[in-house]
Design a protein around this motif. Structure first.
Motif, PDB file in Angstrom:
ATOM      1  N   LEU A   1       0.828  -1.209   0.000  1.00 26.03           N
ATOM      2  CA  LEU A   1       0.000   0.000   0.000  1.00 26.03           C
ATOM      3  C   LEU A   1       0.860   1.256   0.000  1.00 26.03           C
ATOM      4  CD1 LEU A   1      -2.950  -0.915   2.402  1.00 26.03           C
ATOM      5  CD2 LEU A   1      -3.008  -0.640  -0.071  1.00 26.03           C
TER       6      LEU A   1
ATOM      7  N   ASN B   1       0.805   4.124  -2.798  1.00 20.63           N
ATOM      8  CA  ASN B   1       0.597   5.533  -2.445  1.00 20.63           C
ATOM      9  C   ASN B   1       1.714   6.412  -2.979  1.00 20.63           C
ATOM     10  OD1 ASN B   1      -1.809   5.259  -1.157  1.00 20.63           O
ATOM     11  ND2 ASN B   1      -0.921   5.015   0.891  1.00 20.63           N
TER      12      ASN B   1
ATOM     13  N   ASP C   1     -10.636  -4.506   2.766  1.00 22.94           N
ATOM     14  CA  ASP C   1      -9.845  -3.296   2.967  1.00 22.94           C
ATOM     15  C   ASP C   1      -9.210  -2.831   1.663  1.00 22.94           C
ATOM     16  OD1 ASP C   1     -10.461  -3.017   5.598  1.00 22.94           O
ATOM     17  OD2 ASP C   1      -8.773  -4.215   6.302  1.00 22.94           O
TER      18      ASP C   1
ATOM     19  N   ASP D   1     -11.844  -1.189  -0.179  1.00 22.28           N
ATOM     20  CA  ASP D   1     -12.098   0.087   0.461  1.00 22.28           C
ATOM     21  C   ASP D   1     -11.058   1.126   0.044  1.00 22.28           C
ATOM     22  OD1 ASP D   1     -13.621   1.646   2.086  1.00 22.28           O
ATOM     23  OD2 ASP D   1     -12.532   1.173   3.912  1.00 22.28           O
ATOM     24  N   GLN D   2      -9.808   0.675  -0.112  1.00 20.49           N
ATOM     25  CA  GLN D   2      -8.730   1.567  -0.555  1.00 20.49           C
ATOM     26  C   GLN D   2      -8.790   1.807  -2.059  1.00 20.49           C
ATOM     27  OE1 GLN D   2      -6.380   2.976   1.345  1.00 20.49           O
ATOM     28  NE2 GLN D   2      -6.385   1.849   3.263  1.00 20.49           N
ATOM     29  N   ASP D   3      -9.643   1.032  -2.736  1.00 19.36           N
ATOM     30  CA  ASP D   3      -9.842   1.206  -4.174  1.00 19.36           C
ATOM     31  C   ASP D   3      -8.558   0.927  -4.966  1.00 19.36           C
ATOM     32  OD1 ASP D   3     -11.473   1.695  -6.318  1.00 19.36           O
ATOM     33  OD2 ASP D   3     -10.998   3.837  -6.403  1.00 19.36           O
ATOM     34  N   VAL D   4      -7.849  -0.144  -4.633  1.00 19.69           N
ATOM     35  CA  VAL D   4      -6.579  -0.407  -5.315  1.00 19.69           C
ATOM     36  C   VAL D   4      -6.569  -1.697  -6.133  1.00 19.69           C
ATOM     37  CG1 VAL D   4      -5.121   0.913  -3.742  1.00 19.69           C
ATOM     38  CG2 VAL D   4      -5.632  -1.481  -3.226  1.00 19.69           C
TER      39      VAL D   4
ATOM     40  N   THR E   1      -9.161   9.739   8.324  1.00 16.48           N
ATOM     41  CA  THR E   1      -8.251   8.936   7.514  1.00 16.48           C
ATOM     42  C   THR E   1      -8.776   8.832   6.083  1.00 16.48           C
ATOM     43  OG1 THR E   1      -7.634   7.631   9.428  1.00 16.48           O
ATOM     44  CG2 THR E   1      -7.201   6.661   7.283  1.00 16.48           C
TER      45      THR E   1
ATOM     46  N   ARG F   1      -9.484   7.113   2.642  1.00 15.45           N
ATOM     47  CA  ARG F   1      -9.565   5.728   2.174  1.00 15.45           C
ATOM     48  C   ARG F   1     -10.080   5.727   0.751  1.00 15.45           C
ATOM     49  NH1 ARG F   1      -9.201   2.174   6.553  1.00 15.45           N
ATOM     50  NH2 ARG F   1      -9.727   3.261   8.456  1.00 15.45           N
ATOM     51  N   GLY F   2      -9.257   5.208  -0.154  1.00 12.45           N
ATOM     52  CA  GLY F   2      -9.693   5.040  -1.530  1.00 12.45           C
ATOM     53  C   GLY F   2     -10.326   6.286  -2.100  1.00 12.45           C
TER      54      GLY F   2
ATOM     55  N   TRP G   1      -4.675   0.547   9.598  1.00 15.85           N
ATOM     56  CA  TRP G   1      -4.546   1.566   8.550  1.00 15.85           C
ATOM     57  C   TRP G   1      -5.393   2.793   8.859  1.00 15.85           C
ATOM     58  CZ3 TRP G   1      -0.543   0.890   5.473  1.00 15.85           C
ATOM     59  CH2 TRP G   1      -0.336   1.831   4.474  1.00 15.85           C
TER      60      TRP G   1
END
Lengths: 426, 293
Positions: free
Chosen positions: A75, A79, A96, A99-102, B42, B44-45, B259
């Protein structure tokens, strides 16, 4: 001035022409190591073989520590805009990562019927942590279940049949009572059973709950069922192994030193990941067996381990190459080799039909237990903000095992805390 | 004249500039960035960070785990600092004397310091393992029952404190040894002529002369008590039920396992505040009582 302009144009032309000529795709992948053995060497050899078969693709595999470290590094690299196209990460990280859209779903990457067929070739139990809303986000790679290792010599000494390990909770308690040995002053020299409760308490607890026919979370990762009566009963049983039946030491049992305790003969049975099979096989100085976990309402164990993920920021060309690489790594022959080298489950049925793995299982039946148990297996605990939610559960379990709290009260607390976190994702 | 002075000043500032930039980039900027992050949510995405004011601080004050680890940290500091410093002084005085095999004893005391913390934690993990561990082996000889040292909330913190003292004392001993050797032997002779006993001489001459070293060691010990976390990854992961978790470990967990970078920033500000208060009180209190040569 004109000279400079010409030079720039020339350079640009040169660059475009060379990039059009070069078909080489460079892939970078992070991966974790969570068990013993020379895993990095095995991975490097597999990749060298892959590059021989696929000259256009170069894969750089970066060993990045345990599962948490690897996710952190992947991650952080994303980033920072560094080129990472795929990684092996914890199967339970899927929510997750979404959620982080990766990450991208594999359904968007596969194009041909053959590739779609490949997506369906894995054990369904292993795909539970990979599939969200009907889409596949992770491909099983280094996957495990919990199995019960037992000391056959200790079974013989206690007058138990070493070929029929306990199959139910009651049988396990009865056998453990016979296996627990005390010296003249009443100190225990050999315990009946050990279930580890540091590091991954939630994982072991999932097995107890599943055996009592109750899962801990919903498939969409937004609900948990910690305070369900069957779950409370499961935690009562785990605690009673030490607090009522006296066949397991009180307090938290360390994950990391348990294998050594089993090998030293200070416990007759232990619950542990099948990923420890090869080290136990190499070091045991006694006759040992591997059994499926015992049943209450039914048999049950969660799956565990890591999946392949492909990242969104990779170009279409890179994603295609990544898919090619992952398909190669999960082909039946590779899955068979990987399982033999590590003890991890062969991720697909046809891996066990390969000559290599079928021969191996024939000579060493313990290697098949984890696979056979897949029939009763369930997804590993995974929700949105999964690390935080499972910490609530870990703390509740440990507070009960150390006698600080009662099961119902501790689990209700964990349920309330988890619901507060998950409210945002409903 | 003024031209020279100005150019001297410019020259001075230029010399200072690279160090100042590094100092700002790696010390002050991160603190300011952390402070800023603690007032935001935080990211997030697809959801970027938004300003939440003191929300993260409110969460922190309501967070029982935060209070638990903060308390643990003070217990850890109170347990490790005085004992490791006292032991360091004792060892230094011992190996400063004329005894045979002096360098071997010195090396033995210093060895724990050069071992990596992760290796130390792995060794001690097996010391503390019930039944097969060294500690249980010893207590077993004396007829005591096996104990689950790291698995019980009542014993786990003491176990970590003992291990930390073993690790730290040798390091502090080196400073005391250096200080002891810089004390002029003439003082010893003068003391002997005046008829001062060994204990009296230590109390009235040696100890005051060691004060600057003690202050230095104390600062290091306090910082260490708040930054030592490596062993937790190996030995307990903060368990059972947070009984052995420390503030910095909790920050790591929140930042990199959960995170939740915003909340981790808030916790970091709390850690900075604690350290600032401790440093300030040390300066105010000790500086006045310390005689520097």
């Amino acid at each position: 001035m004109r000279l400079i302009a010409t030079a720039v144009v020339f350079c640009l032309l040169l660059m475009t022409s060379t990039s059009a000529l070069a078909q080489n795709v460079n892939l970078t992948m992070y991966y974790p190591v969570a068990v013993g053995g020379p895993i990095t060497k095995i991975i490097d050899e597999m990749i060298a073989d892959f590059q021989k078969d696929n000259p256009g693709i170069t894969v750089q595999a970066v060993y990045a520590g345990n599962y948490d470290d690897t996710r952190t590094k992947a991650l952080a690299a994303l980033n920072a805009g560094e080129p990472v196209q795929l990684s092996v990460l914890f199967s339970i990280d899927v929510f997750d990562l979404m959620d982080q859209d990766v990450i991208v779903p594999f359904d968007d990457l596969v194009a041909t019927d053959e590739e779609r067929e490949w997506l369906r070739s894995f054990y369904p139990a292993l795909m539970q942590n990979s599939t969200v809303d009907g889409k596949v986000y992770g491909i099983p790679f280094q996957r495990s279940t919990i199995v019960m290792y037992y000391n056959k010599d200790a079974f013989r000494d206690a007058g138990l049949d070493p070929e029929s390990p306990p199959a139910t909770w009651d049988e396990m308690v009865q056998a453990s009572k016979k296996l627990t040995k005390r010296d003249a002053s009443g100190n225990v020299t050999q315990w009946g059973v050990h279930v580890p409760s540091s590091g991954y308490p939630y994982w072991m607890f999932q097995a107890f709950a599943m055996q009592n026919n109750q899962v801990l979370m919903s498939g969409d990762g937004t609900e948990v069922y910690f305070d369900h009566p069957a779950v409370v009963e499961s935690l009562e049983f785990w605690r009673d192994l030490s607090h009522a039946h006296d066949v397991m030491p009180r307090g938290v049992i360390d994950w990391g030193t348990l294998r050594q305790k089993f090998l030293e003969g200070s416990t007759a049975m232990m619950w542990h990941t099948t990923g420890n099979l090869t080290p136990v096989r190499n070091e045991a100085r006694f006759d040992f067996g591997v059994a499926m976990l015992p049943a209450k309402q039914r048999r049950g164990s969660p799956t565990g381990g890591g999946n392949f993920y492909v990242f969104k920021n990779a170009s279409a060309e890179e994603q295609k190459a990544a898919l090619q690489f992952i398909r190669w790594m999960t082909s039946p022959e590779r899955a068979a080799d990987w399982s033999i080298a590590t003890g991890y489950v062969g991720v697909r049925q046809d891996a066990y039909a390969t000559p290599a793995l079928s021969e191996y299982v024939e000579g060493f039946s313990a290697a098949a237990v984890a696979r056979d148990q897949l029939e009763y297996a369930t997804a590993e605990f995974s929700t949105f903000e999964t690390a935080r939610v499972k910490k609530f559960l870990d703390d509740a379990i440990q507070s009960v095992l150390t006698g600080q709290a009662q099961p119902a009260q501790a689990l209700q607390g964990a349920q309330a805390a988890a619901e507060r976190v998950l409210r945002a994702y409903k | 004249m003024t031209v020279v002075r100005v150019s001297n000043q410019v020259y001075g500032w230029l010399l200072f500039f690279p160090a100042a930039v590094m100092f700002f980039l790696f010390t002050h900027y991160p603190i300011l960035a952390t402070l800023k992050a603690s007032f935001f949510s935080t990211p997030r995405g697809a959801r970027p960070a938004r300003f939440v004011g003191l929300e993260n601080y409110r969460v922190m004050f309501d967070d029982p785990v935060f209070w638990k680890v903060l308390g643990n940290n003070f217990i850890f500091a109170a347990g490790t600092i005085p004992l490791s410093i006292g032991l360091a002084l004792l060892m230094a005085v011992w190996v400063n004397g004329k005894l045979s095999g002096r360098s071997i004893v010195r090396t033995a005391y210093f060895t724990p310091t050069v071992l990596p913390m992760i290796a130390v934690a792995n060794i001690w993990l097996f010391f503390y393992t019930p039944q097969i561990g060294l500690l249980d082996g010893l207590t077993g000889l004396l007829g005591f029952p096996s104990r689950n040292w790291l698995g019980e909330p009542s014993t786990v913190m003491s176990c970590l404190i003992v291990m930390t003292i073993w690790k730290e004392a040798g390091f502090f001993m080196i400073f005391y040894l250096a200080a002891l050797q810089s004390i002029s032997p003439e003082l010893q002779d003068a003391g002997r002529i005046e008829g001062a006993g060994r204990w009296y001489f230590f109390r009235r001459v040696t100890w005051p002369l060691l004060m600057p070293t003690t202050v230095f060691i104390l600062f290091n010990a306090v910082i260490n008590a708040f930054k030592l976390v490596d062993h937790l990854f190996i030995m307990t992961k903060g368990g059972p039920n947070n009984a052995s978790s420390l503030l910095l470990y909790y920050i790591y967990e929140v930042a990199f396992s959960f995170w939740d970078t915003a909340y981790a920033s808030t916790l970091t500000m709390a850690l900075l505040a604690v350290l600032a208060v401790l440093a300030l009180s040390q300066f105010v209190y000790l500086e006045r009582r310390t005689h520097y040569q």
